[in-house]
Scaffold this motif. Sequence first.
Motif, PDB file in Angstrom:
ATOM      1  N   VAL A  28       0.844  -1.028   0.010  1.00  0.00           N
ATOM      2  CA  VAL A  28       0.044  -0.110   0.077  1.00  0.00           C
ATOM      3  C   VAL A  28       1.039   1.125   0.206  1.00  0.00           C
ATOM      4  O   VAL A  28       1.625   1.249   0.814  1.00  0.00           O
ATOM      5  CB  VAL A  28      -0.862  -0.021   1.303  1.00  0.00           C
ATOM      6  CG1 VAL A  28      -1.807   1.331   1.381  1.00  0.00           C
ATOM      7  CG2 VAL A  28      -1.857  -1.205   1.143  1.00  0.00           C
ATOM      8  N   ARG A  29       0.751   2.077  -1.056  1.00  0.00           N
ATOM      9  CA  ARG A  29       1.469   3.531  -0.998  1.00  0.00           C
ATOM     10  C   ARG A  29       0.552   4.587  -0.654  1.00  0.00           C
ATOM     11  O   ARG A  29      -0.536   4.262  -0.799  1.00  0.00           O
ATOM     12  CB  ARG A  29       2.104   3.577  -2.476  1.00  0.00           C
ATOM     13  CG  ARG A  29       3.010   2.359  -2.923  1.00  0.00           C
ATOM     14  CD  ARG A  29       3.460   2.421  -4.259  1.00  0.00           C
ATOM     15  NE  ARG A  29       4.385   1.402  -4.682  1.00  0.00           N
ATOM     16  CZ  ARG A  29       5.410   1.025  -4.302  1.00  0.00           C
ATOM     17  NH1 ARG A  29       6.322   2.024  -3.626  1.00  0.00           N
ATOM     18  NH2 ARG A  29       5.942  -0.299  -4.498  1.00  0.00           N
ATOM     19  N   ILE A  30       1.099   5.822  -0.604  1.00  0.00           N
ATOM     20  CA  ILE A  30       0.452   6.784  -0.105  1.00  0.00           C
ATOM     21  C   ILE A  30      -0.642   7.187  -1.260  1.00  0.00           C
ATOM     22  O   ILE A  30      -2.010   7.546  -0.907  1.00  0.00           O
ATOM     23  CB  ILE A  30       1.212   8.176   0.101  1.00  0.00           C
ATOM     24  CG1 ILE A  30       1.940   7.900   1.196  1.00  0.00           C
ATOM     25  CG2 ILE A  30       0.485   9.313  -0.063  1.00  0.00           C
ATOM     26  CD1 ILE A  30       2.905   9.056   1.695  1.00  0.00           C
ATOM     27  N   ARG A  31      -0.514   7.080  -2.737  1.00  0.00           N
ATOM     28  CA  ARG A  31      -1.469   7.321  -3.666  1.00  0.00           C
ATOM     29  C   ARG A  31      -2.729   6.585  -3.588  1.00  0.00           C
ATOM     30  O   ARG A  31      -3.642   6.839  -3.942  1.00  0.00           O
ATOM     31  CB  ARG A  31      -0.705   7.277  -4.778  1.00  0.00           C
ATOM     32  CG  ARG A  31      -0.616   5.956  -5.207  1.00  0.00           C
ATOM     33  CD  ARG A  31       0.038   5.831  -6.876  1.00  0.00           C
ATOM     34  NE  ARG A  31       1.162   5.058  -7.047  1.00  0.00           N
ATOM     35  CZ  ARG A  31       1.034   3.665  -7.170  1.00  0.00           C
ATOM     36  NH1 ARG A  31      -0.138   3.006  -7.340  1.00  0.00           N
ATOM     37  NH2 ARG A  31       1.926   2.717  -7.492  1.00  0.00           N
ATOM     38  N   ASP A  32      -2.540   5.375  -2.750  1.00  0.00           N
ATOM     39  CA  ASP A  32      -3.774   4.379  -2.840  1.00  0.00           C
ATOM     40  C   ASP A  32      -4.670   4.769  -1.941  1.00  0.00           C
ATOM     41  O   ASP A  32      -6.093   4.337  -2.065  1.00  0.00           O
ATOM     42  CB  ASP A  32      -3.215   2.955  -2.307  1.00  0.00           C
ATOM     43  CG  ASP A  32      -2.345   2.501  -3.286  1.00  0.00           C
ATOM     44  OD1 ASP A  32      -2.610   2.420  -4.496  1.00  0.00           O
ATOM     45  OD2 ASP A  32      -1.308   1.407  -2.940  1.00  0.00           O
ATOM     46  N   PHE A  33      -4.541   5.790  -0.840  1.00  0.00           N
ATOM     47  CA  PHE A  33      -5.563   6.260   0.021  1.00  0.00           C
ATOM     48  C   PHE A  33      -5.444   7.644   0.126  1.00  0.00           C
ATOM     49  O   PHE A  33      -6.140   8.206   1.237  1.00  0.00           O
ATOM     50  CB  PHE A  33      -5.357   4.997   1.338  1.00  0.00           C
ATOM     51  CG  PHE A  33      -4.199   5.593   2.193  1.00  0.00           C
ATOM     52  CD1 PHE A  33      -4.044   6.549   2.938  1.00  0.00           C
ATOM     53  CD2 PHE A  33      -2.938   4.969   1.452  1.00  0.00           C
ATOM     54  CE1 PHE A  33      -2.876   6.644   3.832  1.00  0.00           C
ATOM     55  CE2 PHE A  33      -1.662   5.001   2.395  1.00  0.00           C
ATOM     56  CZ  PHE A  33      -1.581   5.909   3.386  1.00  0.00           C
ATOM     57  N   ALA A  34      -4.777   8.300  -0.467  1.00  0.00           N
ATOM     58  CA  ALA A  34      -4.532   9.720  -0.223  1.00  0.00           C
ATOM     59  C   ALA A  34      -4.155  10.531  -1.456  1.00  0.00           C
ATOM     60  O   ALA A  34      -3.815  10.286  -2.158  1.00  0.00           O
ATOM     61  CB  ALA A  34      -3.606  10.010   1.034  1.00  0.00           C
ATOM     62  N   ASP A  35      -4.762  11.759  -1.294  1.00  0.00           N
ATOM     63  CA  ASP A  35      -4.538  12.624  -2.216  1.00  0.00           C
ATOM     64  C   ASP A  35      -3.175  13.714  -1.776  1.00  0.00           C
ATOM     65  O   ASP A  35      -3.431  14.293  -0.589  1.00  0.00           O
ATOM     66  CB  ASP A  35      -5.535  13.670  -2.497  1.00  0.00           C
ATOM     67  CG  ASP A  35      -6.669  12.870  -3.269  1.00  0.00           C
ATOM     68  OD1 ASP A  35      -6.158  11.978  -4.158  1.00  0.00           O
ATOM     69  OD2 ASP A  35      -7.748  13.144  -3.150  1.00  0.00           O
ATOM     70  N   VAL A  36      -2.360  13.906  -2.919  1.00  0.00           N
ATOM     71  CA  VAL A  36      -1.254  14.737  -2.389  1.00  0.00           C
ATOM     72  C   VAL A  36      -1.355  16.194  -3.280  1.00  0.00           C
ATOM     73  O   VAL A  36      -1.431  15.945  -4.242  1.00  0.00           O
ATOM     74  CB  VAL A  36       0.040  14.076  -2.693  1.00  0.00           C
ATOM     75  CG1 VAL A  36       1.464  14.963  -2.435  1.00  0.00           C
ATOM     76  CG2 VAL A  36       0.369  12.779  -1.812  1.00  0.00           C
ATOM     77  N   ASN A  37      -1.242  17.236  -2.370  1.00  0.00           N
ATOM     78  CA  ASN A  37      -1.237  18.636  -3.105  1.00  0.00           C
ATOM     79  C   ASN A  37      -0.083  19.401  -3.039  1.00  0.00           C
ATOM     80  O   ASN A  37       0.209  19.710  -1.665  1.00  0.00           O
ATOM     81  CB  ASN A  37      -2.552  19.137  -2.493  1.00  0.00           C
ATOM     82  CG  ASN A  37      -2.807  20.616  -3.572  1.00  0.00           C
ATOM     83  OD1 ASN A  37      -2.146  20.784  -4.346  1.00  0.00           O
ATOM     84  ND2 ASN A  37      -3.595  20.961  -2.713  1.00  0.00           N
ATOM     85  N   VAL A  38       0.941  19.542  -3.779  1.00  0.00           N
ATOM     86  CA  VAL A  38       1.958  20.321  -3.679  1.00  0.00           C
ATOM     87  C   VAL A  38       1.964  21.691  -3.859  1.00  0.00           C
ATOM     88  O   VAL A  38       1.430  21.982  -4.936  1.00  0.00           O
ATOM     89  CB  VAL A  38       3.213  19.558  -4.357  1.00  0.00           C
ATOM     90  CG1 VAL A  38       4.371  20.280  -4.178  1.00  0.00           C
ATOM     91  CG2 VAL A  38       3.350  18.065  -4.231  1.00  0.00           C
ATOM     92  N   GLN A  39       2.319  22.409  -2.819  1.00  0.00           N
ATOM     93  CA  GLN A  39       2.413  23.743  -3.072  1.00  0.00           C
ATOM     94  C   GLN A  39       3.905  24.469  -3.005  1.00  0.00           C
ATOM     95  O   GLN A  39       4.736  23.543  -2.670  1.00  0.00           O
ATOM     96  CB  GLN A  39       1.491  24.776  -2.147  1.00  0.00           C
ATOM     97  CG  GLN A  39       0.062  24.437  -2.399  1.00  0.00           C
ATOM     98  CD  GLN A  39      -0.984  24.507  -1.267  1.00  0.00           C
ATOM     99  OE1 GLN A  39      -0.632  23.740  -0.268  1.00  0.00           O
ATOM    100  NE2 GLN A  39      -2.095  25.323  -1.282  1.00  0.00           N
ATOM    101  N   GLU A  40       4.084  25.631  -3.064  1.00  0.00           N
ATOM    102  CA  GLU A  40       5.465  26.205  -3.003  1.00  0.00           C
ATOM    103  C   GLU A  40       6.095  25.776  -1.823  1.00  0.00           C
ATOM    104  O   GLU A  40       7.214  25.248  -1.370  1.00  0.00           O
ATOM    105  CB  GLU A  40       5.419  27.435  -3.338  1.00  0.00           C
ATOM    106  CG  GLU A  40       6.293  27.664  -4.497  1.00  0.00           C
ATOM    107  CD  GLU A  40       6.077  29.289  -4.910  1.00  0.00           C
ATOM    108  OE1 GLU A  40       6.478  30.314  -4.358  1.00  0.00           O
ATOM    109  OE2 GLU A  40       5.666  29.554  -6.089  1.00  0.00           O
ATOM    110  N   GLN A  41       5.570  26.120  -0.448  1.00  0.00           N
ATOM    111  CA  GLN A  41       6.246  26.083   0.784  1.00  0.00           C
ATOM    112  C   GLN A  41       5.631  24.797   1.401  1.00  0.00           C
ATOM    113  O   GLN A  41       6.332  24.477   2.513  1.00  0.00           O
ATOM    114  CB  GLN A  41       5.728  27.253   1.861  1.00  0.00           C
ATOM    115  CG  GLN A  41       6.326  28.666   1.067  1.00  0.00           C
ATOM    116  CD  GLN A  41       7.584  28.551   1.383  1.00  0.00           C
ATOM    117  OE1 GLN A  41       8.252  28.321   2.242  1.00  0.00           O
ATOM    118  NE2 GLN A  41       8.233  29.394   0.235  1.00  0.00           N
TER     119      GLN A  41
END
Lengths: 193, 312
Positions: free
Chosen positions: A64-77
Amino acid sequence: MDAIEYFEVECPEVAGGNYYRRIADVVLLDHNLLRVIKKLHIFIDPQVPIFIAVGVTKKIPHVVRIRDFADVNVQEQKVTISIGDEAYLAPLLKILWEEYGKERVNQPDRFTIVLNIEGADRARIEEIPVIDPSESLYKDLIYALQVIQPEGFKVRRQYYGKEKFYLVASENTLPEHFEDLVREKFALMGESL
Amino acid sequence: MNLVPVTYKGGIYRHDEIVDLIEDLGGYIIQKHVLAQEVVLQALVPREDIELIARIGKPLTGEITPSPLVGTEIAVVTMSLEIHHLPHASCDVAEYIRRFGAKTNMVGLARGFGKRIAQLNDEERDVINEHDLAVYLLGDFETCIEHKFPVLRRGIHVPIVVLGGPSTETLKKIIDPPVDGYVGNVGRFMHRTKESDELEMLDQVVTEITRVLDKKRDETAKDPPSVSPARLMDIIESQVEEIHEVLSPTPVTVQMTGIRVKLPYDTFAPVLKGITIEEGVTIGEVADVLPSRMRDYILIRVKPFSETNIMV
């Protein structure tokens, strides 16, 4: 037992074999393992004495990887991780603490983790492995077999991996050719180790 | 006076009248349980007065039933009590025998499992010998039972009832010299007994234990103990204040020819020995007051009439 394709208990004593069939059935049911086992062959010879259990599992869910159960939203900081399934939260937090340090990992609410890092790579975070279910599953399986085996068989050899597992146990030193015996039992199920 | 073991079940309201009645008739209350609104008395009462107790208990919704095992202490010997082998068949057996009035103690052997490696140590042996009867719960394989049982029975001189996976006939065949009782098809299983055929199997166990104990009772009746253990219990409870501070469910456990007093031996053995039963006869004269191997309890073994020539 219709969930299992093959399930045999082989024993020179008919009555004893029948009891162990029932014990194996009850224990696997109690440990919730019937759904993961495809084939299982148990051999007990009280004369020797020796207990051999060999089996094949069904396809086991991948890591199980993070993408399987969560959304990752990358911002600058910062990076915001929105969690869908709380079941993996605890191990995930542990991994993030180790990777980025506790002071950079914030958890404003149950379903959100905020990482205060700069210029993160989204794909890399998504691919972080959180849990390997097969690891704990095989451990549970071997534990269940230890529960099934006759009481007092303290000398054990076990193996698991590649959807196959076995446990050999006795109260005496294991015979030198026990691997041949294991192969023999796998062959009875139409499998090879 | 012929005392018979019975269980009285009834409402808690006015149950003290029944307690008084049993005591007035010359019977003894062995154990009293109060469960919410219900009271369960395990007692020894005169045979001819059962009718009377039933009649007086009736308006109090009381019910009196014979329970052959009241006043006995039974050791349930199990080969292992390991947590990953739970639930053990012995748990159900011990609990079920208790329903018939027996006081059961579980004796989980330290190294009872296996075939070659099974052993019984001196403490286990002595503890088992302090009981009226030992119930051995063995495993499913006749090869193992045949091989290990001689080791497990070494030095045991109380009657033994063997339970095991093989059929009763097989058990009789493989156990040599014979023991007092056998029940087959009760081996190792890893589930609780709930179905009717399993409960029937437990009933068989109780029947077999009752049969063996009846035989033992007949034998002791030929040379009866100098004082009835139930009476001894009554005397100790009325004369030793400290017994009421003991928190065990049965501070004084009645056996067929003795009692176990759950007080420290060093302090209380001299006190118990000096207690007068009747007309100058003390406990020390009619019984051996011994240290028990169970904790630091006291075991009192009443001597038979032939040895003391006293009957009180």
